[in-house]
Design a protein around this motif. Sequence first.
Motif, short mmCIF file in Angstrom:
data_model
loop_
_atom_site.label_atom_id
_atom_site.label_comp_id
_atom_site.label_asym_id
_atom_site.label_seq_id
_atom_site.Cartn_x
_atom_site.Cartn_y
_atom_site.Cartn_z
N ASN A 57 -118.28 20.61 -9.07
CA ASN A 57 -118.69 19.85 -7.70
C ASN A 57 -118.28 20.19 -6.52
N GLY A 58 -116.93 21.00 -6.45
CA GLY A 58 -116.41 21.35 -5.14
C GLY A 58 -117.32 22.57 -4.65
N LEU A 88 -115.21 18.77 -11.86
CA LEU A 88 -114.73 18.59 -10.55
C LEU A 88 -114.84 19.84 -9.79
N LEU A 107 -111.39 19.45 -7.56
CA LEU A 107 -112.44 19.63 -6.29
C LEU A 107 -112.31 20.20 -5.21
N THR A 163 -124.79 19.06 -7.59
CA THR A 163 -124.02 17.78 -7.59
C THR A 163 -124.43 16.56 -8.42
N PHE A 222 -107.42 15.81 -8.76
CA PHE A 222 -108.17 16.06 -7.30
C PHE A 222 -108.01 17.53 -6.95
N LEU A 261 -119.61 13.65 -15.27
CA LEU A 261 -118.10 13.11 -14.64
C LEU A 261 -117.56 12.36 -15.62
N LEU A 302 -111.67 7.39 -9.37
CA LEU A 302 -111.35 8.52 -10.31
C LEU A 302 -109.72 8.44 -10.75
N VAL A 308 -111.81 17.89 -15.30
CA VAL A 308 -111.53 18.97 -14.27
C VAL A 308 -112.43 20.10 -13.78
N LEU A 325 -115.08 8.68 -5.35
CA LEU A 325 -114.16 9.20 -6.33
C LEU A 325 -112.81 8.64 -5.84
N CYS A 380 -123.16 17.44 -11.86
CA CYS A 380 -122.05 17.06 -11.95
C CYS A 380 -121.50 15.66 -12.35
N TYR A 381 -122.27 14.70 -11.37
CA TYR A 381 -121.84 13.32 -11.50
C TYR A 381 -122.33 12.68 -12.96
#
Length: 467
Positions: free
Chosen positions: A353-354, A350, A291, A324, A288, A331, A269, A347, A265, A327-328
């Motif tokens: 993903n966090g 992300l 995440l 994860t 950011f 994205l 990103l 958002v 990212l 999520c990608y």
Amino acid sequence: MWGSIAGLWDHDLSRRQPPNRLSHPGDDPPGSARETPRQLSREQLFVLISAASINLGSMMCYSILGPFFPKEAEKKGVSNTVTGMIFGCYALFDLLASLVFGKYLVQIGAKFMFVAGMFVSGGVTILFGVLDQVPEGPIFIAMCFLVRVADAVSFAAAITASFSILVKAFPNNVATVLGSLEIFSGLGLVLGPPLGGFLYQSFGYEVPFIFLGCIVLLMVPLNMYILPNYDSDPGEHSFWKLVTLPKVALIAFVINSLSACFGFLDPTLSLFVLEKFNLPAGYVGLVFLGLALSYAISSPLFGLLSDKIPHLRKWFLVWGNIITAGCYMLLGPIPILHIKSQLWLLVLILVLNGISAGMSIIPTIPEILSCAYENGFEEGLSTLGLVSGLFSATWSVGAFIGPTLGGFLYEKIGFEWAAAVQGLWSLTSGLTMGLFYLWEHSRRRRSKLQNIPGTEEERTALLPDDI
């Protein structure tokens, strides 16, 4: 924050079991958990403050480049691929330095390694702020690599020492303490991009680095005063013996894939958001936040659960990676899904993903430590140095490949497909880890069944002759 850790520690002491494999009576330092009467000792509190300072400083230094450096590099004639390599070289030299510092932690001294690494990092962060005065082209690129490498080596020293000191001070609550301190890692990731973007937009290129470098330097005398010394004898085991344990190797692959996802990212990103949604640089950093903030909030919870219910660690590792990967895929999103790219959706992904990253990362060090002790590694600072060095090194491999490959794929196939390719890596590591745990469970079950007498003659032989 400190009160919550103390409360968890009190609860753990109130239900203390016989010593587990993560602690050893002969290795406990003064003021360790075994001697602490129902609350954190002064020494443990100082260790937490020192670790929090390095987590915060390192993540701010690492993440501050994201919102504006790719655009600044373009002005200097640097391609996206080379920009990705500048991000990635940090991880490559972090890898090499972590292996060296982890191996020789005892000889160098944990406290000296921590403080020296922090001091050098603050200085080179300030140096990065004057690179805009360097002529464009090869000279600018070379200076970026040189300063980034020095920063990587210095923070490798500090982080490796920090992990080892933490586990030494908190042998029975490793995941809880590491998870709680990820609040400061997340805070660094939260503050770095928006603060860097705002200072860059308001005062120019130099100010973000000078400001952050000075903050790191101010932390040095504090840590020189409060950080305790831990002495230990050098161990007999090596990185090679540790990493060739099958379970440790697979966990290293998990760490590798997760760090690659984070690193991907950095160079991509901000460019994607600028092109897709036309946001100013100051607002790009706010993207950011999704995440970083969710990772910081979820990590303490997963740390607590990993310590209180250890068998959940394996499921955290597996499902965290699978989530994860999903999520990608979303994205961009990946074009084959025919979902329109929107800022709110980006958002939201992300944020998820966090959470999934916290689920996967926090159990890794306790799992590696348990595996190492089960396979005969001595329970002291030497093994802790090997484990912390291995974690930093494997994280760095992914953090090098992620932005390097990400910058290349961004140029060739676009952000949407590049993110999907990155997600496949995480999916592979999650499924592989899941298959290993199923095999391990099956093997242990077969072993138990084989140890149960199965015939009437065997059962009779166990009875006394006079019955």
